[in-house]
Motif scaffolding. Structure first.
Motif, PDB file in Angstrom:
ATOM      1  N   VAL A  61      84.031-153.677 -71.050  1.00 38.32           N
ATOM      2  CA  VAL A  61      85.156-152.827 -71.431  1.00 38.32           C
ATOM      3  C   VAL A  61      85.666-152.198 -70.142  1.00 38.32           C
ATOM      4  O   VAL A  61      84.960-151.414 -69.503  1.00 38.32           O
ATOM      5  N   VAL A  62      86.856-152.554 -69.739  1.00 34.91           N
ATOM      6  CA  VAL A  62      87.350-152.153 -68.425  1.00 34.91           C
ATOM      7  C   VAL A  62      87.749-150.687 -68.419  1.00 34.91           C
ATOM      8  O   VAL A  62      88.552-150.241 -69.259  1.00 34.91           O
ATOM      9  N   ALA A  63      87.177-149.949 -67.495  1.00 36.34           N
ATOM     10  CA  ALA A  63      87.516-148.533 -67.314  1.00 36.34           C
ATOM     11  C   ALA A  63      88.542-148.348 -66.210  1.00 36.34           C
ATOM     12  O   ALA A  63      89.461-147.547 -66.328  1.00 36.34           O
ATOM     13  N   VAL A  64      88.376-149.067 -65.113  1.00 37.60           N
ATOM     14  CA  VAL A  64      89.256-148.937 -63.955  1.00 37.60           C
ATOM     15  C   VAL A  64      89.631-150.325 -63.466  1.00 37.60           C
ATOM     16  O   VAL A  64      88.753-151.162 -63.219  1.00 37.60           O
ATOM     17  N   ALA A  65      90.922-150.575 -63.345  1.00 37.89           N
ATOM     18  CA  ALA A  65      91.431-151.804 -62.728  1.00 37.89           C
ATOM     19  C   ALA A  65      92.534-151.373 -61.774  1.00 37.89           C
ATOM     20  O   ALA A  65      93.710-151.366 -62.114  1.00 37.89           O
ATOM     21  N   ASP A  66      92.140-150.967 -60.594  1.00 38.12           N
ATOM     22  CA  ASP A  66      93.035-150.390 -59.594  1.00 38.12           C
ATOM     23  C   ASP A  66      93.224-151.407 -58.472  1.00 38.12           C
ATOM     24  O   ASP A  66      92.380-151.530 -57.585  1.00 38.12           O
ATOM     25  N   ASP A  67      94.311-152.190 -58.564  1.00 37.96           N
ATOM     26  CA  ASP A  67      94.586-153.250 -57.583  1.00 37.96           C
ATOM     27  C   ASP A  67      93.351-154.129 -57.406  1.00 37.96           C
ATOM     28  O   ASP A  67      92.899-154.370 -56.276  1.00 37.96           O
ATOM     29  N   PRO A  68      92.775-154.661 -58.506  1.00 39.38           N
ATOM     30  CA  PRO A  68      91.462-155.301 -58.436  1.00 39.38           C
ATOM     31  C   PRO A  68      91.452-156.676 -57.784  1.00 39.38           C
ATOM     32  O   PRO A  68      90.370-157.174 -57.460  1.00 39.38           O
ATOM     33  N   ASP A  69      92.630-157.272 -57.590  1.00 37.44           N
ATOM     34  CA  ASP A  69      92.671-158.615 -57.017  1.00 37.44           C
ATOM     35  C   ASP A  69      93.124-158.611 -55.563  1.00 37.44           C
ATOM     36  O   ASP A  69      93.418-159.672 -55.001  1.00 37.44           O
ATOM     37  N   GLN A  70      93.167-157.438 -54.976  1.00 37.95           N
ATOM     38  CA  GLN A  70      93.489-157.324 -53.554  1.00 37.95           C
ATOM     39  C   GLN A  70      92.335-157.880 -52.735  1.00 37.95           C
ATOM     40  O   GLN A  70      91.213-157.401 -52.829  1.00 37.95           O
ATOM     41  N   ILE A  86      85.637-142.285 -67.827  1.00 37.64           N
ATOM     42  CA  ILE A  86      85.414-142.706 -66.441  1.00 37.64           C
ATOM     43  C   ILE A  86      86.749-142.924 -65.735  1.00 37.64           C
ATOM     44  O   ILE A  86      86.904-142.595 -64.551  1.00 37.64           O
ATOM     45  N   ALA A  87      87.727-143.463 -66.441  1.00 37.98           N
ATOM     46  CA  ALA A  87      89.055-143.647 -65.851  1.00 37.98           C
ATOM     47  C   ALA A  87      89.641-142.313 -65.421  1.00 37.98           C
ATOM     48  O   ALA A  87      90.242-142.191 -64.343  1.00 37.98           O
ATOM     49  N   GLN A  88      89.476-141.286 -66.238  1.00 36.30           N
ATOM     50  CA  GLN A  88      89.964-139.956 -65.880  1.00 36.30           C
ATOM     51  C   GLN A  88      89.232-139.414 -64.651  1.00 36.30           C
ATOM     52  O   GLN A  88      89.850-138.841 -63.748  1.00 36.30           O
ATOM     53  N   ALA A  89      87.926-139.584 -64.627  1.00 38.29           N
ATOM     54  CA  ALA A  89      87.156-139.101 -63.481  1.00 38.29           C
ATOM     55  C   ALA A  89      87.540-139.839 -62.210  1.00 38.29           C
ATOM     56  O   ALA A  89      87.640-139.233 -61.129  1.00 38.29           O
ATOM     57  N   TYR A  90      87.763-141.133 -62.320  1.00 35.83           N
ATOM     58  CA  TYR A  90      88.165-141.930 -61.154  1.00 35.83           C
ATOM     59  C   TYR A  90      89.498-141.433 -60.608  1.00 35.83           C
ATOM     60  O   TYR A  90      89.656-141.271 -59.385  1.00 35.83           O
ATOM     61  N   GLU A  91      90.459-141.192 -61.493  1.00 36.72           N
ATOM     62  CA  GLU A  91      91.760-140.695 -61.052  1.00 36.72           C
ATOM     63  C   GLU A  91      91.619-139.364 -60.339  1.00 36.72           C
ATOM     64  O   GLU A  91      92.215-139.140 -59.279  1.00 36.72           O
ATOM     65  N   ARG A  92      90.818-138.480 -60.898  1.00 35.66           N
ATOM     66  CA  ARG A  92      90.622-137.167 -60.289  1.00 35.66           C
ATOM     67  C   ARG A  92      89.991-137.277 -58.903  1.00 35.66           C
ATOM     68  O   ARG A  92      90.466-136.681 -57.938  1.00 35.66           O
ATOM     69  N   GLU A  93      88.921-138.048 -58.799  1.00 32.58           N
ATOM     70  CA  GLU A  93      88.163-138.089 -57.549  1.00 32.58           C
ATOM     71  C   GLU A  93      88.892-138.842 -56.449  1.00 32.58           C
ATOM     72  O   GLU A  93      88.829-138.463 -55.277  1.00 32.58           O
ATOM     73  N   THR A  94      89.580-139.926 -56.792  1.00 31.78           N
ATOM     74  CA  THR A  94      90.297-140.681 -55.764  1.00 31.78           C
ATOM     75  C   THR A  94      91.512-139.911 -55.262  1.00 31.78           C
ATOM     76  O   THR A  94      91.858-139.983 -54.080  1.00 31.78           O
ATOM     77  N   THR A  95      92.159-139.179 -56.151  1.00 33.78           N
ATOM     78  CA  THR A  95      93.273-138.333 -55.725  1.00 33.78           C
ATOM     79  C   THR A  95      92.779-137.249 -54.784  1.00 33.78           C
ATOM     80  O   THR A  95      93.400-136.960 -53.749  1.00 33.78           O
ATOM     81  N   ARG A  96      91.657-136.673 -55.109  1.00 34.58           N
ATOM     82  CA  ARG A  96      91.067-135.628 -54.276  1.00 34.58           C
ATOM     83  C   ARG A  96      90.670-136.155 -52.901  1.00 34.58           C
ATOM     84  O   ARG A  96      90.874-135.492 -51.881  1.00 34.58           O
ATOM     85  N   ALA A  97      90.129-137.368 -52.859  1.00 33.24           N
ATOM     86  CA  ALA A  97      89.676-137.943 -51.585  1.00 33.24           C
ATOM     87  C   ALA A  97      90.824-138.454 -50.739  1.00 33.24           C
ATOM     88  O   ALA A  97      90.752-138.452 -49.502  1.00 33.24           O
ATOM     89  N   GLY A  98      91.904-138.905 -51.385  1.00 31.50           N
ATOM     90  CA  GLY A  98      93.035-139.457 -50.652  1.00 31.50           C
ATOM     91  C   GLY A  98      92.769-140.864 -50.149  1.00 31.50           C
ATOM     92  O   GLY A  98      91.781-141.511 -50.505  1.00 31.50           O
ATOM     93  N   GLY A  99      93.659-141.352 -49.313  1.00 33.31           N
ATOM     94  CA  GLY A  99      93.522-142.701 -48.769  1.00 33.31           C
ATOM     95  C   GLY A  99      93.863-143.768 -49.789  1.00 33.31           C
ATOM     96  O   GLY A  99      94.534-143.526 -50.796  1.00 33.31           O
TER      97      GLY A  99
END
Length: 327
Positions: free
Chosen positions: A69-78, A40-53
């Motif tokens: 089990v954490v898959a994605v922690a992308d600036d989670p405390d913002q 899921i972490a790999q898919a998240y990286e792919r899709e967010t890069t593709r979408a931009g922003g």
């Protein structure tokens, strides 16, 4: 809290890089929560890069003992504007008052022309028949399914902003707060963080913030067929959609969504909080927006990837859905 990474930057396998759904990875990905999380972490990286922003997210897979089990922690405390995702928090506070006997779902709320948000999302601005009245249960159903903006104001009639924020703080969510205005019964939907939204959803499933009846009521609304279908649930069957409790929020350039995927027995298997803004198409609030398309692809991937996992904790099964042809 076990961590599979946020495997951001890890080279994606060929199936993922091709832009497919990733179904080729399901058999391998589904063997353990840790491997699912890594995929899921790999898919998240792919899709967010593709979408931009800009993206701020927190996604976890449930292990056999119920731990995330954490898959994605992308600036989670913002801390950021949650927009309509915070309608989950609003409903939680209102239902807390129901649980304490201060409100009832069948009590009636007056719907005046002055309280209706003109042109807002939902149904109240469409019927052109005010004054009228609805039950509190009806208002909450409109709040969480068609994301009705007038239902926010109706909620404020019975749970003013200051009280609502106090309830959320007492339950352990100090960053998930509505923004008061001069009228104490009205508010902007306010802020949250990806981590705190994620933890609110996990607490709801665990039954630690509301009574069993209020928990099932809230989750039933988020899992209903009329709940948001442009994002995570977009390319799913009706049976699969019933296994997803979700709430989206949108305003300006922001396109957010948070929710839970359940296994076939009704146990939570994955929790996500995906906050995005700054993509192209600020005036596009439909399924063609880049961030919404990214969430649709992620939703399909996450449903596939968790197909062989068993969730943990109390099961939550939706009520039967019986299509009608009138009569």
């Amino acid at each position: 809290m076990a961590t599979a990474g946020t495997v951001l930057g890890t080279a994606a396998p060929a199936a993922a890089a091709s832009g497919g759904t990733g179904s080729e990875l399901d058999a391998e990905a589904a063997t353990t929560p840790e491997r699912v999380a890594a995929r899921i972490a790999q898919a998240y990286e792919r899709e967010t890069t593709r979408a931009g922003g800009n993206w701020q997210s927190y996604v976890s897979v449930t292990d056999s003992g119920g731990a995330p089990v954490v898959a994605v922690a992308d600036d989670p405390d913002q801390r950021l504007e949650a927009y309509s995702v915070n309608k989950i928090a609003v409903a939680t506070a209102v239902l807390d008052k129901v649980d304490r006997g201060l409100l009832t779902l069948d009590q009636r709320l007056e719907v005046t022309a002055a309280i209706v948000v003109p042109g807002g999302d939902g149904i109240f601005s469409l019927d052109n028949a005010y004054p009228s009245s609805v039950t509190l249960g009806h208002a909450l159903a409109a709040l969480l399914t068609v994301s009705d903006d007038t239902a926010v104001r109706l909620s404020g009639l019975v749970c003013p902003a200051a009280e609502l924020n106090d309830i959320l703080v007492a339950k352990g969510f100090p960053n998930t707060q509505v923004e008061p205005v001069a009228n104490p019964n009205r508010f902007f939907l306010g802020t949250s963080t990806p981590r705190e939204t994620h933890e609110l959803l996990r607490a709801l499933v665990a039954g630690t913030v509301l009574s069993p009846s209020s928990t099932e009521f809230l989750l039933g609304l988020l899992r209903s067929p009329i709940a948001f279908t442009d994002g995570i649930r977009r390319t799913m069957s009706s049976q699969e959609r019933a296994r997803v409790a979700t709430k989206a929020g949108w305003f300006g350039t922001a396109r957010h969504e948070a929710g839970i995927i359940f296994d076939s027995a009704g146990a939570a298997v994955l929790t996500y909080a995906l906050f995005a803004d700054g993509q192209a198409g600020a005036d596009d609030f439909g399924a063609t927006h880049p961030a919404v398309q990214a969430r649709a692809r992620l939703g399909r991937f996450m449903m596939n990837a968790t197909a062989r996992l068993t969730g943990s904790g109390r099961p939550h099964q939706p009520g039967p859905r019986l299509p009608s042809n009138g009569g």
